[in-house]
Design an enzyme around this catalytic site. Structure first.
Site, PDB file in Angstrom:
ATOM      1  N   GLN A   1      11.508  -1.919   2.878  1.00 13.48           N
ATOM      2  CA  GLN A   1      13.008  -1.765   3.315  1.00 13.48           C
ATOM      3  C   GLN A   1      13.258  -2.282   4.617  1.00 13.48           C
ATOM      4  OE1 GLN A   1      15.338  -1.198   1.021  1.00 13.48           O
ATOM      5  NE2 GLN A   1      14.215   0.079  -0.584  1.00 13.48           N
TER       6      GLN A   1
ATOM      7  N   CYS B   1      13.730   5.267  -8.413  1.00 11.29           N
ATOM      8  CA  CYS B   1      12.810   5.651  -9.326  1.00 11.29           C
ATOM      9  C   CYS B   1      12.954   7.201  -9.552  1.00 11.29           C
ATOM     10  CB  CYS B   1      11.282   5.959  -8.305  1.00 11.29           C
ATOM     11  SG  CYS B   1      10.714   4.264  -8.130  1.00 11.29           S
TER      12      CYS B   1
ATOM     13  N   ASN C   1      13.653   4.369   2.084  1.00 11.57           N
ATOM     14  CA  ASN C   1      14.589   4.066   1.039  1.00 11.57           C
ATOM     15  C   ASN C   1      15.713   4.821   0.740  1.00 11.57           C
ATOM     16  OD1 ASN C   1      12.138   4.993  -0.164  1.00 11.57           O
ATOM     17  ND2 ASN C   1      13.344   5.128  -1.946  1.00 11.57           N
TER      18      ASN C   1
ATOM     19  N   THR D   1       4.782  -1.859  -4.977  1.00 12.33           N
ATOM     20  CA  THR D   1       3.976  -1.003  -5.894  1.00 12.33           C
ATOM     21  C   THR D   1       2.668  -1.094  -5.826  1.00 12.33           C
ATOM     22  OG1 THR D   1       5.945   0.091  -7.158  1.00 12.33           O
ATOM     23  CG2 THR D   1       3.862   0.404  -7.855  1.00 12.33           C
TER      24      THR D   1
ATOM     25  N   ALA E   1       9.791  -8.995  -2.632  1.00 18.75           N
ATOM     26  CA  ALA E   1      10.806 -10.191  -2.373  1.00 18.75           C
ATOM     27  C   ALA E   1      12.540  -9.235  -2.954  1.00 18.75           C
ATOM     28  CB  ALA E   1      10.749 -11.033  -3.176  1.00 18.75           C
ATOM     29  N   HIS E   2      12.488  -8.539  -3.758  1.00 16.34           N
ATOM     30  CA  HIS E   2      13.715  -8.084  -4.519  1.00 16.34           C
ATOM     31  C   HIS E   2      14.442  -7.199  -3.716  1.00 16.34           C
ATOM     32  CE1 HIS E   2      12.953  -3.990  -6.344  1.00 16.34           C
ATOM     33  NE2 HIS E   2      11.687  -4.400  -6.275  1.00 16.34           N
TER      34      HIS E   2
ATOM     35  N   THR F   1      -3.495 -14.863 -12.045  1.00 15.16           N
ATOM     36  CA  THR F   1      -2.955 -16.095 -11.794  1.00 15.16           C
ATOM     37  C   THR F   1      -1.569 -15.939 -10.736  1.00 15.16           C
ATOM     38  OG1 THR F   1      -3.539 -16.715 -13.676  1.00 15.16           O
ATOM     39  CG2 THR F   1      -1.773 -18.287 -12.556  1.00 15.16           C
TER      40      THR F   1
HETATM   41  N1  PLP Z   1       8.321   1.272  -1.298  1.00 15.99           N
HETATM   42  C1  PLP Z   1       9.625   1.337  -0.846  1.00 15.99           C
HETATM   43  C2  PLP Z   1       9.807   1.643   0.539  1.00 15.99           C
HETATM   44  C3  PLP Z   1      10.647   0.945  -1.817  1.00 15.99           C
HETATM   45  O1  PLP Z   1      11.753   1.075  -1.379  1.00 15.99           O
HETATM   46  C4  PLP Z   1      10.107   0.294  -3.048  1.00 15.99           C
HETATM   47  C5  PLP Z   1      11.228   0.075  -3.918  1.00 15.99           C
HETATM   48  O2  PLP Z   1      11.886   0.871  -4.348  1.00 15.99           O
HETATM   49  C6  PLP Z   1       8.887   0.325  -3.265  1.00 15.99           C
HETATM   50  C7  PLP Z   1       7.856   0.474  -2.351  1.00 15.99           C
HETATM   51  C8  PLP Z   1       8.161  -0.355  -4.655  1.00 15.99           C
HETATM   52  O3  PLP Z   1       8.755  -1.728  -4.780  1.00 15.99           O
HETATM   53  P1  PLP Z   1       8.671  -2.625  -6.111  1.00 15.99           P
HETATM   54  O4  PLP Z   1       9.836  -2.281  -6.807  1.00 15.99           O
HETATM   55  O5  PLP Z   1       8.356  -4.090  -5.522  1.00 15.99           O
HETATM   56  O6  PLP Z   1       7.235  -1.968  -6.769  1.00 15.99           O
END
Ligand code: PLP
Length: 376
Positions: free
Chosen positions: A173, A321, A145, A70, A193-194, A228
């Site tokens: 993704q 989201c 996603n 994000t 990373a997640h 940081t």
């Molecule tokens: N972009 C895509 C295609 C995603 O699937 C996501 C997370 O759902 C994001 C951006 C946002 O990632 P983050 O959770 O690291 O802010």
């Protein structure tokens, strides 16, 4: 619980956990500090930067650490707002962390790329639009996603490059699921990373020379991203990605097998529950993602998620989201689906470790619920 929501967040891998625990012990100092401990943290970050850059195919100093995708997406949208004046081409397939800041800071400069019914952007239209001139930037998510549909980002990147236009790619993704080579030739690339077994709250952004930062107030990252750095998070992310890169490099056939497994499962689902439609089919899609439009029923997707949850399966309604909020998905709308379609959408997203038997169990649970709903 069988976990089928890896596109929302991927559980921390054992290697990433190990790397995080070791990093907090070994690198306790701030990488900007002037003492030897600080220098050691800085050195660890620079080794990690070189590895990520090598996987993407770009110079190491083009990689900035961020708090996730994000932030990374907002950063390049902010750059486009400051650095250019012409139209920016983007589609409804983008994640809200691109769409929302873009409409806010680029406003009338956003020009919609058409999307084909299977959820892929119309490359011919993009080529024609770029030939007409005056475009500042092209934007394209690498893999969606919600549907898992893979986008022709390499073609669009090359078209933008030929036209002398900046190209930004949200690869959140894609990274960790498919090979990363060629991503480094985009001007901007975001990832976090997640989505591949690293920790939440850390990611990276590939930037071109002349990047105009929006996060100011510190000299970190050569003044291009203040704040940081999350040393343990970065090292843990790199450990997770290294595992994925090894798996991808080691066995190309495995990806084909995974796709075949997904397609066999879809065929069984459609024969057991008549009327299920698979979003994005027949376009190429992520091997781990099945986005299904279930047959119409009242309050459909919520009831499916709740029933599956009770039977021990964690699935999603689409993007994390918008889960739980009854708003039509802009992704489905851009694919030409009526606003009510998102109310029937369930997303199943597996991980590298999900065994085929877990998909079998999921199918049995779906069939049971479909019978209870009178759908078969
Ligand atoms: N972009 C895509 C295609 C995603 O699937 C996501 C997370 O759902 C994001 C951006 C946002 O990632 P983050 O959770 O690291 O802010």
């Amino acid at each position: 619980m069988q976990y089928f929501d890896h596109n929302a967040t991927y559980p921390l891998s054992p290697a990433a956990r190990e790397a995080w625990l070791s990093a907090v012990e070994r690198f306790p100092a701030n990488p900007s500090s002037p003492h030897r401990w600080g220098a050691r943290s800085e050195q660890a970050l620079s080794e990690a930067r070189a590895r990520v850059a090598a996987w993407l195919g770009c110079p190491a100093d083009a990689i900035l650490w961020t708090s996730g995708a994000t932030e990374a997406n907002n950063a390049w949208v902010g750059h486009l707002a400051q650095a250019s004046r012409g139209p920016v081409l983007l589609s409804g397939l983008e994640h809200p962390s691109v769409r929302v800041p873009a409409s806010r800071v680029l406003g009338g400069r956003c020009e919609a790329m058409p999307v084909l019914p299977e959820g892929v952007v119309a490359v011919d239209w993009i080529a024609r639009r770029l030939r007409r001139g005056d475009v500042s930037a092209g934007v394209l998510v690498a893999a969606n996603n919600e549907t898992g549909v893979l986008q022709p980002w390499r073609e669009v990147r090359d078209l933008c490059r030929e036209a002398g236009v900046t190209f930004a790619c949200d690869a959140s993704q894609w990274v960790g699921k498919l090979p990363t080579d060629g991503l480094g030739h985009c001007d901007f690339v975001s990832a976090c990373a997640h989505k591949f077994g690293g920790p939440v709250g850390v990611g990276f952004l590939r930037v071109p020379d002349g990047f105009l930062p929006s996060l100011r107030g510190g000299p970190q990252e050569d003044g291009r991203r203040a704040g940081t750095e999350n040393v343990a998070g970065v090292l843990s992310m790199v450990a997770a990605l290294e595992e994925r890169q090894k798996a991808l490099a080691g066995d190309v056939a495995a990806e084909v097998d995974r796709q075949a497994l997904r397609d066999q499962w879809i065929a069984r689902l459609q024969s057991e529950v008549p009327g299920v439609e698979i979003l994005g089919s027949p376009a190429p899609r992520l091997w781990n993602t099945v986005a299904a439009l279930m047959p119409p029923a009242a309050d459909c997707r919520r009831r499916w998620v709740v029933r599956l949850d009770r039977l021990g399966f964690a699935v999603s309604t689409g993007s994390a989201c918008s889960s739980g909020k009854e708003v039509p998905s802009p992704v489905l709308e851009s694919m030409g689906r009526p606003p009510g379609a998102s109310d029937r959408m369930i997303r199943f997203s597996s991980g590298w470790e999900t065994p085929p038997a877990a998909w079998d169990e999921l199918l049995r649970a779906i069939v049971q619920i479909a019978s209870e709903f009178g759908l078969r």
